[in-house]
Design an enzyme around this catalytic site. Structure first.
Site, PDB file in Angstrom:
ATOM      1  N   ASP A 174      22.073  58.301 -71.048  1.00 48.81           N
ATOM      2  CA  ASP A 174      20.776  58.302 -70.370  1.00 48.81           C
ATOM      3  C   ASP A 174      19.723  57.754 -71.337  1.00 48.81           C
ATOM      4  OD1 ASP A 174      18.239  59.158 -69.203  1.00 48.81           O
ATOM      5  OD2 ASP A 174      19.434  60.464 -67.920  1.00 48.81           O
ATOM      6  N   GLN A 180      15.641  63.975 -57.326  1.00 49.13           N
ATOM      7  CA  GLN A 180      16.382  62.720 -57.449  1.00 49.13           C
ATOM      8  C   GLN A 180      15.404  61.564 -57.624  1.00 49.13           C
ATOM      9  OE1 GLN A 180      19.006  61.807 -54.137  1.00 49.13           O
ATOM     10  NE2 GLN A 180      20.059  60.209 -55.291  1.00 49.13           N
ATOM     11  N   HIS A 236      24.805  60.218 -58.726  1.00 45.19           N
ATOM     12  CA  HIS A 236      25.144  60.297 -60.145  1.00 45.19           C
ATOM     13  C   HIS A 236      25.116  61.745 -60.612  1.00 45.19           C
ATOM     14  CE1 HIS A 236      20.743  59.906 -60.001  1.00 45.19           C
ATOM     15  NE2 HIS A 236      20.678  60.481 -61.201  1.00 45.19           N
ATOM     16  N   PHE A 237      25.911  61.996 -61.622  1.00 43.84           N
ATOM     17  CA  PHE A 237      25.957  63.300 -62.269  1.00 43.84           C
ATOM     18  C   PHE A 237      25.380  63.176 -63.670  1.00 43.84           C
ATOM     19  CE2 PHE A 237      29.011  64.001 -58.948  1.00 43.84           C
ATOM     20  CZ  PHE A 237      28.887  65.342 -58.643  1.00 43.84           C
ATOM     21  N   HIS A 238      24.619  64.182 -64.056  1.00 47.48           N
ATOM     22  CA  HIS A 238      24.113  64.293 -65.425  1.00 47.48           C
ATOM     23  C   HIS A 238      25.019  65.271 -66.167  1.00 47.48           C
ATOM     24  CE1 HIS A 238      19.969  62.675 -64.636  1.00 47.48           C
ATOM     25  NE2 HIS A 238      20.303  63.011 -63.405  1.00 47.48           N
TER      26      HIS A 238
END
Length: 147
Positions: A37, A101, A107-109
């Site tokens: 990220d 969002q 997507h996954f964090h």
């Protein structure tokens, strides 16, 4: 009831998948892309996205594709746990603007957490929270070594 907007093919993650925007890749196969990220909440904050699904969020993805995405998310989270040895790991996935969002591509964090360490806010793109690319690359290499 939350309305799910139409998938926009010019969102930043779709552009990353197409190679139009660079990223610091942690893991990639034919189904999934994982990268650091740019605005991490903690050291090692990593994103995992499906490459083939044009899914806005968790509610509109094909369950078979979701199964593969979850499996890869677990593999990457395990590598982060081994490489960085955090005290805990948060897995976060937002559905809809009201839920936080900001990119409308599922997507996954994966966010490593250390006790007594401050977390940066989610989606802090003010410029102050952007990580150093060299630091991100070094973290990615540490994680890749544990895959």
């Amino acid at each position: 009831m939350m309305d799910i907007p139409a998938y926009e093919t010019d969102n930043i993650f779709a552009r990353i998948i197409r190679g139009e925007i660079p990223n610091t890749t942690v893991y990639e196969d034919e189904d999934v892309l994982s990268f650091m990220d740019l605005f991490p909440q903690s050291e090692g904050h990593t994103l995992v996205i499906p490459k083939k699904a044009e899914a806005v969020n968790f509610l509109d993805i094909d369950p078979n594709i979701l199964g593969v995405l979850i499996q890869r998310t677990q593999i990457i989270a395990t590598a982060i746990n081994t490489a960085l040895r955090p005290d805990g790991i948060r897995l976060i996935q937002f559905n809809g603007e009201a839920a936080g969002q900001t990119v409308f591509h599922l997507h996954f964090h994966i966010i490593p957490v250390w006790q007594n360490a401050n977390m940066k806010p989610h989606a802090d793109s003010s410029g102050n929270g952007q990580a150093d690319p060299v630091t991100l690359q070094k973290l990615a290499e540490r994680i890749k070594a544990c895959l």
